[in-house]
Motif scaffolding. Structure first.
Motif, PDB file in Angstrom:
ATOM      1  N   VAL A 156     -52.059  19.323   8.201  1.00 44.42           N
ATOM      2  CA  VAL A 156     -52.173  18.375   9.305  1.00 44.42           C
ATOM      3  C   VAL A 156     -51.296  18.821  10.464  1.00 44.42           C
ATOM      4  CG1 VAL A 156     -50.326  16.891   8.449  1.00 44.42           C
ATOM      5  CG2 VAL A 156     -52.101  15.906   9.890  1.00 44.42           C
ATOM      6  N   ASP A 157     -51.715  18.491  11.668  1.00 43.74           N
ATOM      7  CA  ASP A 157     -50.949  18.786  12.880  1.00 43.74           C
ATOM      8  C   ASP A 157     -49.681  17.939  12.883  1.00 43.74           C
ATOM      9  OD1 ASP A 157     -49.989  19.167  15.478  1.00 43.74           O
ATOM     10  OD2 ASP A 157     -51.985  19.221  16.364  1.00 43.74           O
ATOM     11  N   ASP A 196     -59.986   3.243  19.910  1.00 43.33           N
ATOM     12  CA  ASP A 196     -58.676   2.946  20.494  1.00 43.33           C
ATOM     13  C   ASP A 196     -58.402   3.927  21.625  1.00 43.33           C
ATOM     14  OD1 ASP A 196     -55.719   2.964  20.858  1.00 43.33           O
ATOM     15  OD2 ASP A 196     -55.741   1.593  19.137  1.00 43.33           O
ATOM     16  N   GLU A 197     -58.125   3.416  22.820  1.00 41.71           N
ATOM     17  CA  GLU A 197     -57.945   4.286  23.987  1.00 41.71           C
ATOM     18  C   GLU A 197     -56.755   5.227  23.842  1.00 41.71           C
ATOM     19  OE1 GLU A 197     -55.318   1.129  26.704  1.00 41.71           O
ATOM     20  OE2 GLU A 197     -57.283   1.834  27.394  1.00 41.71           O
ATOM     21  N   ARG A 198     -55.802   4.882  23.001  1.00 43.67           N
ATOM     22  CA  ARG A 198     -54.648   5.753  22.794  1.00 43.67           C
ATOM     23  C   ARG A 198     -54.992   6.964  21.938  1.00 43.67           C
ATOM     24  NH1 ARG A 198     -50.917   1.402  19.949  1.00 43.67           N
ATOM     25  NH2 ARG A 198     -52.993   1.009  19.041  1.00 43.67           N
ATOM     26  N   PHE A 199     -55.978   6.830  21.044  1.00 42.41           N
ATOM     27  CA  PHE A 199     -56.183   7.838  20.005  1.00 42.41           C
ATOM     28  C   PHE A 199     -57.597   8.422  19.912  1.00 42.41           C
ATOM     29  CE2 PHE A 199     -52.927   4.786  18.323  1.00 42.41           C
ATOM     30  CZ  PHE A 199     -51.833   5.644  18.400  1.00 42.41           C
ATOM     31  N   HIS A 200     -58.540   7.921  20.653  1.00 42.42           N
ATOM     32  CA  HIS A 200     -59.937   8.326  20.431  1.00 42.42           C
ATOM     33  C   HIS A 200     -60.149   9.829  20.608  1.00 42.42           C
ATOM     34  CE1 HIS A 200     -61.125   8.968  24.699  1.00 42.42           C
ATOM     35  NE2 HIS A 200     -60.127   8.116  24.914  1.00 42.42           N
ATOM     36  N   ASP A 201     -59.332  10.481  21.470  1.00 43.81           N
ATOM     37  CA  ASP A 201     -59.458  11.917  21.677  1.00 43.81           C
ATOM     38  C   ASP A 201     -58.272  12.687  21.093  1.00 43.81           C
ATOM     39  OD1 ASP A 201     -57.661  10.895  23.479  1.00 43.81           O
ATOM     40  OD2 ASP A 201     -58.394  12.037  25.202  1.00 43.81           O
ATOM     41  N   ASN A 202     -57.520  12.055  20.212  1.00 39.85           N
ATOM     42  CA  ASN A 202     -56.394  12.691  19.546  1.00 39.85           C
ATOM     43  C   ASN A 202     -56.905  13.757  18.575  1.00 39.85           C
ATOM     44  OD1 ASN A 202     -54.325  12.991  17.292  1.00 39.85           O
ATOM     45  ND2 ASN A 202     -53.186  11.602  18.613  1.00 39.85           N
ATOM     46  N   PRO A 203     -56.268  14.936  18.508  1.00 42.29           N
ATOM     47  CA  PRO A 203     -56.715  15.990  17.583  1.00 42.29           C
ATOM     48  C   PRO A 203     -56.779  15.545  16.130  1.00 42.29           C
ATOM     49  CG  PRO A 203     -55.124  16.878  19.146  1.00 42.29           C
ATOM     50  CD  PRO A 203     -55.148  15.394  19.356  1.00 42.29           C
ATOM     51  N   LEU A 204     -55.941  14.595  15.734  1.00 42.87           N
ATOM     52  CA  LEU A 204     -56.001  14.099  14.362  1.00 42.87           C
ATOM     53  C   LEU A 204     -57.264  13.279  14.111  1.00 42.87           C
ATOM     54  CD1 LEU A 204     -52.289  12.965  13.866  1.00 42.87           C
ATOM     55  CD2 LEU A 204     -53.373  15.040  12.981  1.00 42.87           C
TER      56      LEU A 204
END
Length: 229
Positions: free
Chosen positions: A68-69, A95-103
């Motif tokens: 995991v990153d 979720d706008e904070r995480f929708h494009d998060n690499p995880l």
């Protein structure tokens, strides 16, 4: 992607974290039951106690975690430590904070996250106890959050015992300074009864030489002392 905020007192926070003697290679066996209970209680494939370093995160205990990153910038737990209550992300893609998060977009495929911040006795954020899944959990309730907070309290108690242990170890005088010239037999041993150090008086009492340190166990010395007395 929204990066987690950095604390204004970040140097103090990192100093508090160092008081626990944890790093990428140093996990805590006493926290393993906590993450296993969390995984089973909530039927989650992943549970962890995640500590937040200066630019990366590391596990104090974990179950079900693969590659995991570990960058702080993408860590959900790095967001969780910025609040006092449980942080729940029922569907990371929404979720706008995480929708494009690499995880979320990468191989980890993270969808659900719930984490409770863990703090030092002075209130400084150290990390979080979290549970994770690759499917959303819209049903995760306020009561579930309270149960996770109760487990986080267990984790905090065990971390505090670790801090006290590390503090004692760091401030303890060297064996030579403490017992080298003592006329009293003194033996230091670990939880397995393996002898860590013993002074010349102790060696002489039990008939050992300096080279015999690794061949004796403290419980053997107790047995011998019983017959001497």
């Amino acid at each position: 992607m929204k990066c987690p905020a950095i604390f204004p007192n970040e140097p103090d926070r990192l100093k508090a974290l160092s008081d626990y003697g944890l790093d990428d290679e140093q996990m805590m066996r006493s926290l393993e039951p906590v993450v296993h209970i969390a995984s089973r209680m909530f039927d989650m494939p992943v549970a962890a106690v995640n500590m937040i370093g200066s630019d990366h995160v590391f596990f104090a205990a974990s179950v079900g975690v693969g590659e995991v990153d570990m960058r702080r910038d993408v860590s959900f737990c790095a967001h969780a430590i910025n609040q006092y209550e449980v942080m729940v992300v029922r569907d990371a893609t929404q979720d706008e904070r995480f929708h494009d998060n690499p995880l979320v977009t990468g191989e980890a495929n993270l969808r659900f996250y719930a984490g409770v911040p863990l703090r030092s006795p002075a209130g400084l954020a150290l990390g979080a106890l979290c549970i994770i899944d690759d499917i959303p959990h819209p049903e995760f309730s306020e009561e579930d959050g309270k149960r996770l907070q109760e487990l986080a309290k267990m984790a905090s108690d065990r971390l505090e015992l670790r801090r006290i242990e590390v503090s004692t170890e760091r401030t303890r005088p060297s064996f030579e300074k403490y017992a080298g010239n003592s006329t009293t037999p003194i033996v230091w041993f670990d939880e397995t009864c393996a002898i860590l150090e013993w002074n010349d008086v102790a060696r002489s009492l039990f008939g050992y030489q300096n080279s015999d340190e690794n061949s004796a166990q403290f419980d053997m010395l107790l047995h011998a002392l019983h017959f001497v007395s």
